[in-house]
Design an enzyme around this catalytic site. Structure first.
Site, short mmCIF file in Angstrom:
data_model
loop_
_atom_site.label_atom_id
_atom_site.label_comp_id
_atom_site.label_asym_id
_atom_site.label_seq_id
_atom_site.Cartn_x
_atom_site.Cartn_y
_atom_site.Cartn_z
N LYS A 115 0.82 -1.21 0.00
CA LYS A 115 0.00 0.00 0.00
C LYS A 115 0.86 1.26 0.00
O LYS A 115 0.39 2.32 -0.39
CB LYS A 115 -0.97 -0.02 1.17
CG LYS A 115 -2.05 -1.08 0.95
CD LYS A 115 -3.24 -0.93 1.86
CE LYS A 115 -4.36 -1.88 1.44
NZ LYS A 115 -3.98 -3.31 1.53
C1 LIG Z 1 -4.55 -4.42 0.91
C2 LIG Z 1 -3.73 -5.65 0.78
C3 LIG Z 1 -4.04 -6.65 -0.17
C4 LIG Z 1 -5.25 -6.58 -1.08
O1 LIG Z 1 -5.14 -5.58 -2.07
P1 LIG Z 1 -6.46 -5.04 -2.80
O2 LIG Z 1 -5.99 -3.95 -3.69
O3 LIG Z 1 -7.38 -4.57 -1.71
O4 LIG Z 1 -7.04 -6.19 -3.56
C5 LIG Z 1 -3.19 -7.75 -0.26
N1 LIG Z 1 -2.12 -7.88 0.56
C6 LIG Z 1 -1.81 -6.95 1.49
C7 LIG Z 1 -0.63 -7.17 2.36
C8 LIG Z 1 -2.59 -5.81 1.63
O5 LIG Z 1 -2.29 -4.88 2.57
#
Ligand SMILES: *Cc1c(COP(=O)(O)O)cnc(C)c1O
Length: 459
Positions: A115
Site C-alpha cells: 500500500k
Molecule cells: C490491501 C492488501 C491486499 C489486497 O489488495 P487489494 O488492492 O485490496 O485487492 C493484499 N495484501 C496486502 C498485504 C494488503 O495490505
C-alpha cells in the site's frame, strides 16, 4: 505523451465529468460511483523494453492520467519522494523462485506492505494539489491495520492535510499499531476506538457527514477507491514485464480488487500480458462471482491474510463498468441490486467478458498455512499469508504458456504471529520494522461514539 485533457467519469454515469485533481481530492464520485478515465492512454513499448528505471516507467505510466491538472514537475517530485522511501534500487524487484515462477516484491517501502506504493504517491500529489489551490483537507480513515499505517507514514508532516486514523483498540497487530503511533507529527491524530473495525467505519461515515467539520475545509477519506491510488499501482506491472523481458500471467492476492484492477488497466494501456488471476482467501465473493456468475455477500470471516478479508470488493465496480462497454446505467443497476438484495446475477454476455479479463480462485486457511511451509521447505523463503495465497494459486497455473508472477504484498514480519504459528519461528524483522524500536506511542483511546470522536477532532 501527455494529454492536456485527462478527464474522469463516474462508473454510475450520473456525476459531471471532472479532472484529475478533483477526482483525487474527492475520492468517490458524487453519484456514489468510482472515477474512471474517459479514455485509456497508450503506453510506448519503450516503457517495458528493460532500459527504463522505475521512476521513468512511472512517469510515463502516470502522467497521462494527470494531464495539466497539477503544476509542472509535481509528478516528478512525487516520484522522487516515493523512490527515496524504498530500500531497494529496483523499488519492486522480481525474484525467480523456480523456472517460470516469480514473486514481485512490493514490500520494500516505509511500512513494508504494497500500500506504500500508492499511498506515498497520493500523499505527495495531494500536497501539490492543495498548495496550488490554497485549500486545507482533513482526511478521515478507518483501518484494520495496513492502510492506516501507510497513510500515517505518507501524510505525516504534510502542510495542508490533517489526518485522523481510527483503528479498533487491541485488534490491529502490535507492529501495525506502532507503525501508526510512533510517528511524531502534529497533523496526525491516532484514535484507538473501543470497538471493532465496523464501528470505525461507521464513525468515519458519520464524521464525513458532519456539517461542523465540513465548514472547516474539505473532508475526504483515503481508501482504495481513489483513482490516484490505482494509478500508482500501474507502474509495477510495467516494471515486472520489463524485468522479465516479456509478458507474464499475474497472480494477485486480492481484497478490494484495487491491485488486480491496476494490472488490468496496464493492459488497457497496451502492456502485453498473458492474463490475471485474482487469488482470494476464504472471503470468496469475487471468486464466486467470476466462477458461478452470481455476486453475493456473506458475513466476513477472519483470516491469516487479514488485509484481504473483504466481502464486497469495491474496485470490482470498475471491472464491471469496463465489461459493460462503459455503460453507467447498467453498472449502476448491478451495484444497486447488490446493495439492495445482497446478491446479483450476471447476464451470460457480461460474465463472458468478466471471465476473459480475470480468473479467480479461493485459497482457504489450510492451504495458506501449507503454502507458507512449502515456500520455506522448497525455496528457503519466508512469505506473509497474503503472498502465500497468491503463491498457492500461482502454482496451479499452467507455465507452458509463459512465466507466472505472484505479487508479494507484504513482508512476513508484519504478520509474524501467523507465520510463526506455521514455521515455529518469528520471521526476521524488515529493516523498517526493526527501526520502530521502542519509540513512544501517540494515540487517544475513545468510545465508539460519534460525539466523543467529534470532540477530540475539534480540539
Ligand atoms: C490491501 C492488501 C491486499 C489486497 O489488495 P487489494 O488492492 O485490496 O485487492 C493484499 N495484501 C496486502 C498485504 C494488503 O495490505
Amino acid at each position: 505523451m501527455t494529454t492536456s485533457s485527462a478527464r474522469y467519469v463516474s462508473t454510475r454515469g450520473q456525476a459531471p465529468e471532472t479532472d484529475f485533481t478533483d477526482a483525487l481530492l474527492r475520492g468517490i464520485a458524487p453519484d456514489g460511483g468510482l472515477y474512471m478515465p474517459t479514455a485509456w492512454p497508450t503506453l510506448s513499448p519503450s516503457a517495458w523494453d528493460g532500459a527504463a528505471d522505475y521512476k521513468s516507467i512511472a512517469l510515463q505510466a502516470i502522467s497521462p492520467f494527470i494531464g495539466d491538472a497539477l503544476p509542472a514537475g509535481a509528478l516528478d517530485r512525487a516520484l522522487d519522494r516515493l523512490t527515496a522511501g524504498f530500500d531497494h534500487p529496483a523499488v519492486t524487484p522480481l525474484v525467480e523462485l523456480e523456472p517460470g515462477l516469480f514473486v514481485l516484491e512490493l514490500f520494500h517501502g516505509p511500512t513494508a506492505a504494497f500500500k506504500d506504493l500508492a499511498m506515498q504517491l497520493v500523499a505527495a500529489l495531494t500536497d501539490e494539489a492543495l498548495a496550488a489551490s490554497g485549500e486545507r483537507l482533513t482526511i478521515l480513515t478507518a483501518t484494520s491495520g495496513d492502510t492506516g499505517a501507510a497513510a500515517v507514514r505518507a501524510f505525516a508532516g504534510a502542510k495542508s492535510v490533517d489526518l485522523v486514523v481510527l483503528h479498533p483498540q487491541d485488534r490491529v497487530s502490535p507492529v501495525q499499531r506502532r507503525q501508526m503511533t510512533t510517528v511524531e507529527a502534529d497533523n496526525v491524530l491516532n484514535l484507538a476506538v473501543r470497538g471493532d473495525f465496523d464501528d470505525c467505519q461507521r464513525l468515519v461515515k458519520g464524521l464525513l457527514a458532519e456539517e461542523s467539520l465540513r465548514e472547516r475545509g474539505r473532508l475526504s477519506s483515503v481508501n482504495s477507491i481513489n483513482w490516484a491510488r490505482l494509478a500508482g499501482q500501474i507502474p509495477y506491472y510495467v516494471s515486472a514485464t520489463a524485468q522479465l523481458g516479456g509478458p507474464a500471467t499475474f497472480v494477485v492476492p486480492t481484497g478490494n480488487f484495487g491491485d488486480a484492477f491496476a494490472g488490468i488497466a496496464a493492459t488497457k494501456m497496451g502492456l502485453p500480458s498473458n492474463g490475471f488471476v485474482a487469488a482470494v482467501n476464504q472471503n470468496d465473493a469475487l471468486a464466486r462471482a467470476i466462477n458461478d456468475g452470481v455476486y453475493s455477500r456473506r458475513p466476513a470471516v477472519e483470516s491469516g491474510s487479514v488485509s484481504m478479508d473483504v466481502q464486497a470488493p469495491s474496485n470490482f465496480e470498475r471491472l464491471v463498468y469496463e465489461a459493460t462497454g462503459r455503460d453507467g446505467d447498467r453498472t449502476r443497476a448491478v451495484f444497486e441490486t447488490f446493495a439492495r438484495d445482497g446478491a446479483v446475477a450476471f447476464d451470460p454476455d457480461l460474465l463472458a467478458v468478466l471471465r476473459a479479463a480475470v480468473s479467480a480462485v479461493s485459497i482457504d486457511e489450510m492451504e495458506t498455512r501449507a503454502e507458507i511451509a512449502h515456500a520455506q521447505e522448497t525455496w528457503g523463503r519466508v512469505v506473509c499469508p497474503h503472498t502465500a495465497v497468491a503463491l498457492a494459486a500461482a502454482r496451479r497455473v499452467d507455465r507452458s504458456k509463459g512465466p507466472v508472477v505472484a505479487l508479494s504484498t507484504a513482508h512476513p514480519s508484519k504478520f509474524g504471529a501467523f507465520v510463526s504459528g506455521v514455521l515455529g519461528d518469528e520471521p526476521e524483522p524488515a529493516p523498517v520494522i526493526a527501526a520502530l524500536g521502542d519509540k513512544p506511542e501517540r494515540m487517544t483511546v475513545v468510545e465508539a461514539d460519534l460525539s466523543a470522536v467529534l470532540g477530540l477532532i475539534a480540539r
